[in-house]
Write a protein that holds these residues in place. Structure first.
Motif, PDB file in Angstrom:
ATOM      1  N   GLY A 102       0.830  -1.211   0.000  1.00 37.15           N
ATOM      2  CA  GLY A 102       0.000   0.000   0.000  1.00 37.15           C
ATOM      3  C   GLY A 102       0.860   1.254   0.000  1.00 37.15           C
ATOM      4  N   LEU A 103       1.912   1.203   0.822  1.00 41.20           N
ATOM      5  CA  LEU A 103       2.822   2.346   0.917  1.00 41.20           C
ATOM      6  C   LEU A 103       3.474   2.613  -0.442  1.00 41.20           C
ATOM      7  N   LEU A 104       3.973   1.549  -1.053  1.00 39.73           N
ATOM      8  CA  LEU A 104       4.658   1.725  -2.334  1.00 39.73           C
ATOM      9  C   LEU A 104       3.703   2.217  -3.417  1.00 39.73           C
ATOM     10  N   ALA A 105       2.474   1.721  -3.370  1.00 38.38           N
ATOM     11  CA  ALA A 105       1.491   2.141  -4.375  1.00 38.38           C
ATOM     12  C   ALA A 105       1.190   3.639  -4.231  1.00 38.38           C
ATOM     13  N   ALA A 106       0.986   4.079  -2.974  1.00 35.35           N
ATOM     14  CA  ALA A 106       0.692   5.500  -2.750  1.00 35.35           C
ATOM     15  C   ALA A 106       1.877   6.359  -3.189  1.00 35.35           C
ATOM     16  N   VAL A 107       3.076   5.903  -2.865  1.00 33.84           N
ATOM     17  CA  VAL A 107       4.269   6.663  -3.216  1.00 33.84           C
ATOM     18  C   VAL A 107       4.437   6.744  -4.737  1.00 33.84           C
ATOM     19  N   LYS A 138       2.078   6.756  -6.954  1.00 30.72           N
ATOM     20  CA  LYS A 138       1.122   7.760  -7.447  1.00 30.72           C
ATOM     21  C   LYS A 138       1.629   9.166  -7.130  1.00 30.72           C
ATOM     22  N   LEU A 139       2.128   9.319  -5.918  1.00 30.96           N
ATOM     23  CA  LEU A 139       2.629  10.628  -5.491  1.00 30.96           C
ATOM     24  C   LEU A 139       3.759  11.091  -6.410  1.00 30.96           C
ATOM     25  N   GLU A 140       4.627  10.167  -6.750  1.00 28.16           N
ATOM     26  CA  GLU A 140       5.778  10.529  -7.589  1.00 28.16           C
ATOM     27  C   GLU A 140       5.364  10.938  -8.999  1.00 28.16           C
ATOM     28  N   THR A 141       4.295  10.329  -9.489  1.00 29.29           N
ATOM     29  CA  THR A 141       3.812  10.744 -10.817  1.00 29.29           C
ATOM     30  C   THR A 141       3.225  12.149 -10.746  1.00 29.29           C
ATOM     31  N   HIS A 196      -4.027  21.544  -7.282  1.00 27.17           N
ATOM     32  CA  HIS A 196      -3.348  20.257  -7.425  1.00 27.17           C
ATOM     33  C   HIS A 196      -2.646  19.884  -6.119  1.00 27.17           C
ATOM     34  N   SER A 197      -1.985  20.863  -5.508  1.00 27.37           N
ATOM     35  CA  SER A 197      -1.309  20.598  -4.230  1.00 27.37           C
ATOM     36  C   SER A 197      -2.312  20.138  -3.179  1.00 27.37           C
ATOM     37  N   ALA A 198      -3.423  20.886  -3.076  1.00 29.39           N
ATOM     38  CA  ALA A 198      -4.386  20.614  -2.008  1.00 29.39           C
ATOM     39  C   ALA A 198      -5.218  19.358  -2.288  1.00 29.39           C
ATOM     40  N   ASP A 199      -5.624  19.173  -3.538  1.00 31.45           N
ATOM     41  CA  ASP A 199      -6.595  18.117  -3.847  1.00 31.45           C
ATOM     42  C   ASP A 199      -5.939  16.807  -4.272  1.00 31.45           C
ATOM     43  N   VAL A 200      -4.719  16.868  -4.777  1.00 36.43           N
ATOM     44  CA  VAL A 200      -4.067  15.640  -5.247  1.00 36.43           C
ATOM     45  C   VAL A 200      -2.900  15.243  -4.340  1.00 36.43           C
ATOM     46  N   LEU A 201      -1.945  16.165  -4.153  1.00 37.20           N
ATOM     47  CA  LEU A 201      -0.740  15.797  -3.398  1.00 37.20           C
ATOM     48  C   LEU A 201      -1.035  15.543  -1.919  1.00 37.20           C
ATOM     49  N   CYS A 202      -1.782  16.449  -1.288  1.00 38.21           N
ATOM     50  CA  CYS A 202      -2.040  16.265   0.156  1.00 38.21           C
ATOM     51  C   CYS A 202      -2.744  14.932   0.449  1.00 38.21           C
ATOM     52  N   PRO A 203      -3.823  14.592  -0.274  1.00 33.12           N
ATOM     53  CA  PRO A 203      -4.470  13.297   0.001  1.00 33.12           C
ATOM     54  C   PRO A 203      -3.532  12.104  -0.252  1.00 33.12           C
ATOM     55  N   LEU A 204      -2.680  12.201  -1.266  1.00 33.16           N
ATOM     56  CA  LEU A 204      -1.768  11.076  -1.523  1.00 33.16           C
ATOM     57  C   LEU A 204      -0.726  10.939  -0.415  1.00 33.16           C
ATOM     58  N   LEU A 221      -1.262  11.664   2.639  1.00 36.63           N
ATOM     59  CA  LEU A 221      -1.993  11.052   3.753  1.00 36.63           C
ATOM     60  C   LEU A 221      -2.163   9.553   3.532  1.00 36.63           C
ATOM     61  N   GLU A 222      -2.419   9.187   2.275  1.00 34.99           N
ATOM     62  CA  GLU A 222      -2.595   7.770   1.952  1.00 34.99           C
ATOM     63  C   GLU A 222      -1.300   7.003   2.272  1.00 34.99           C
ATOM     64  N   ALA A 223      -0.191   7.581   1.872  1.00 35.74           N
ATOM     65  CA  ALA A 223       1.092   6.929   2.177  1.00 35.74           C
ATOM     66  C   ALA A 223       1.280   6.833   3.680  1.00 35.74           C
TER      67      ALA A 223
END
Ligand code: ADP
Ligand code: MG
Length: 723
Positions: A657-662, A664-667, A683-691, A693-695
């Protein structure tokens, strides 16, 4: 510091630390302001006339003539040399929250090849740092990167000592070659004079004859965390982002609130006393210090003073605090939310306005006449908070403060104003027409008995309000701990100026047909009908308020920086700043760009750290543990016993799960082709921040699964409780 020390090494270092020794603190009268070139030192050093001129400048902000500047420069140089200074520096405050310095030596060589100490009025007054690398929000073309610093005579110069030398530090403004403000001080000075002008109008209408220049005052309370530097050395997130990007909640956190005002740990008290001695030498009146709510969290509050000086001193305080912490083996964390699930840090900015003739205009006073003036100024604040709520939210917006505002521990992201029961009732009565002047034949014979004996220190406090009246001042409680307080002060002064201008216009008209009391009450009635919705005395954390504020009161709930900053582009805010002369439209637009970029940059750094820590610290630990588990399982299987695989599975799943979130984050983090900064912020607030948190969810789950001795990152309980 690299962040590479292992966790177990860190604990070992701390538990075996040799105690540091520090000088005994000195009596106040031996150290107070010894490193500040204040009015008293000027009086001793310059002629009567020169002193009169500089004093006038300090007290009224009036420009200083060139001859006096030369005299002051000469005296300042002599004093600085006597303190061992070989350098001087204009200190300025760019649009980021940092303090910037450009150092020059006093040296000049003459034709005989001798070197002399040189410092003239013109060097004091103007400096020219190469400003091109300071953020300017496209204000300056790259070919016009020139920036100027100019001495602010209203804020005292001081000496900065380092281990082997000393520098004369000169508080300055920072502007572009074309004269636009590139800093946080110019707007503060301008907002103060806008407020002064507007307040003068109102006071004149109230019949005051002798009115001294009005100034805003501030008393900032600063919250901070101290953790041992050895822990910090094992946590790249703390070192480079100021907060933990991973970290599971400890078994014992702050549930018991037993830290608040508790006994200060000895090592911390030694730090505080050393730190405060340093502040005293710099003329910063540190007054209160205590433990805060969270373990490892503390607060310092200097005594209040003029806003411009207070803002400079607050910047200096943060610098000295970080430096002193280092000398004591601590890392001082000013981030708004270093530890998830643990109280964050804020800065409460106590603010009032007044002068030497009318006193503090937010002090209700003892007589009806004072009360009327007070009610007008207080009403002006209510109008300001209501009309410019989104601006007040925008000036406290930062990636860090987003974790605090709106979470149920700190002021909500809805701007309302708390008045206290008594005052709230007075304004409610005014709004409903119950409190009217007797000449109007209203229900109540006035005299304003209700507020004649106004409680100066109402017993109850509302800790859930972002903006609270506290007896003789307002306290802006939602400011971020890492922030410069200039932005909030500018917003408060400017909204007050605007409201006082509005009041002056209404009052002037009302006074044509009504007596003073009736006129004031009628203006305030109109004000409350328009803006009374901002007054709220209930629980700011409650769900019910979050609903009612938006649905019934029309207030805005503004959760993130991405939602908040666009307020700078609203027609209302542009009109506010341009009409009061505090910022031009171009200056305002540049600020928006800079703050938005800062936000995006902060999130980007965090996102990169998340993937870095996940891959190079957490993943290896998880794999090491998995390998131990699978080895064990194989050995046990040799004995014909099947080992329970629950933990193995959980570790494996969270690792994936960690690797999957990371991944996505890296893309996402490399995307930079946005239409504008607003799209980038989204993008920062809606995409990066949730990702991120997922990691984190997976990382924190692993912390609770992986063998303790394999875990690389110092845990919350260790960082917060081991000193
Ligand atoms: P609390 O934690 O109860 O809010 P503190 O004593 O920690 O109180 O901080 C109050 C701050 O408000 C101090 O910095 C104090 O100097 C400041 N203050 C007091 N009166 C005024 C005023 N009239 N204007 C501005 N600041 C003020
Ligand atoms: Mg307070």
């Amino acid at each position: 510091m690299s962040g590479n020390q292992t966790r177990l090494q860190a604990i070992d270092q701390i538990t075996n630390r040799a105690p540091l020794s520090f000088e005994k603190t000195k009596p106040l009268n031996q150290i107070w302001a010894t490193d500040v070139f204040n009015l008293q030192k000027m009086e001793d050093a310059v002629s009567k006339n020169a002193f009169k001129a500089i004093k006038k400048t300090v007290q009224t902000g009036q420009a200083l003539d060139a001859t006096t500047a030369d005299v002051i420069a000469a005296a300042m140089k002599e004093w600085a040399l006597s303190k061992g200074a070989k350098y001087f520096s204009h200190v300025f405050y760019p649009m980021t929250n940092i303090t910037a310095e450009k150092h020059d030596a006093f040296i000049l060589t003459n034709s005989e090849g001798n070197a002399i100490n040189e410092f003239t009025g013109s060097l004091l007054i103007k400096g020219e740092p190469d400003g091109s690398s300071f953020p300017n929000g496209s204000l300056r073309m790259t070919n016009a990167a020139r920036g100027y610093t100019a001495w602010d005579p209203t804020s005292p110069a001081y000496i900065q000592h380092t281990a082997n030398g000393a520098t004369l530090m000169i508080p300055s403004v920072f502007m572009s070659w074309t004269g636009e403000a590139l800093d946080k001080k110019i707007p503060l000075l301008r907002s103060n004079s806008a407020m002064d002008k507007a307040a003068q109008k109102v006071l004149k209408l109230m019949g005051e004859k002798d009115i001294a220049t009005l100034n805003s005052s501030c008393g900032p309370e600063q919250e901070y965390f101290l953790i041992d530097e050895n822990f910090a050395n094992s946590r790249p997130d703390l070192l480079f982002a100021g907060r933990t990007l991973f970290g599971a909640a400890p078994a014992k956190g702050q549930q018991f609130d037993d830290h608040y005002f508790g006994a200060i740990p000895a090592r911390v008290q030694v730090f505080m006393q050393d730190f405060e001695d340093k502040l005293y030498k710099l003329g910063i009146p540190a007054k209160t210090h205590h433990n805060e709510v969270a373990p490892g969290q503390f607060e310092i509050a200097p005594y209040y003073g003029a806003a411009n000086v207070g803002a400079d001193q607050q910047q200096l305080l943060m610098t000295v605090m970080k430096q002193t912490a280092k000398e004591h083996g601590f890392l001082c964390l000013l981030h708004e939310k270093p530890f998830a699930g643990i109280n964050g840090s804020g800065k409460h900015v106590n603010w009032s306005v007044g002068n030497s003739t009318q006193g503090n205009l937010l002090d209700p006073g003892k007589t009806p006449h004072d009360n009327l003036q007070f009610l007008l100024f207080c009403g002006a604040v209510i109008r300001g908070v209501h009309k410019y709520g989104p601006l007040l939210r925008a000036v406290i917006a930062s990636a860090g403060n987003d974790h605090r505002l709106g979470a149920n521990e700190a002021p909500p992201a809805i701007l309302s104003v708390y008045l206290g029961d008594q005052l709230e009732k007075v304004f409610a009565d005014i709004q409903e027409g119950k409190l009217t002047d007797s000449t109007n034949g209203g229900e109540m014979d006035l005299g304003l008995e209700q507020i004649l004996n106004f409680e100066r220190d109402p017993g109850d406090r509302n800790r859930t309000s972002p903006f609270a009246f506290t007896g003789n001042r307002f306290e802006f409680r939602a400011v971020g701990s890492e922030q410069s307080i200039s932005g909030p002060l500018v917003a408060m002064n400017t909204m007050l100026a605007d409201s006082l201008n509005w009041i002056a216009e209404k009052l002037e008209a009302a006074l044509k047909t009504q007596d003073q009391t009736a006129a004031v009450i009628s203006v305030l009635k109109e004000l409350m009908e328009l803006h009374g919705n901002a007054v709220f005395g209930g629980d700011g954390y409650s769900e019910e308020w979050h609903r009612a504020a938006v649905e019934e009161r029309g207030l805005k709930n503004i959760p993130t920086t991405a939602d908040a900053l666009p307020a700078f582009k609203s027609a209302e805010v542009i009109e506010l700043f341009t009409s009061t002369g505090v910022l031009t439209a171009v200056e305002l637009a540049s600020r928006y760009e800079v703050y938005a970029e800062q936000y995006n940059l902060a999130i980007e750094v965090e996102a990169k750290l998340v993937s870095d820590i996940a891959k190079t610290k957490i993943y290896p630990a998880a794999i090491a543990y998995l390998s131990e588990l699978t080895h064990a399982s194989a050995s046990v299987a040799d004995l014909g016993i099947e080992l329970d695989a629950t933990i193995t599975k959980q570790v494996a799943e969270h690792t994936n799960g960690l690797l999957a979130a990371v991944a996505k984050l890296e893309t996402e983090v490399v995307k930079h082709d946005f239409a504008d900064v607003e799209a980038h912020m989204r993008h920062s607030a809606d995409v990066l921040c949730p990702l991120m948190l997922e990691a984190r969810v997976h990382g924190d789950a692993l912390e609770l699964l992986v063998a303790d001795e394999l875990w690389p990152l110092p845990k919350y309980s260790e960082m917060l409780f081991i000193k």
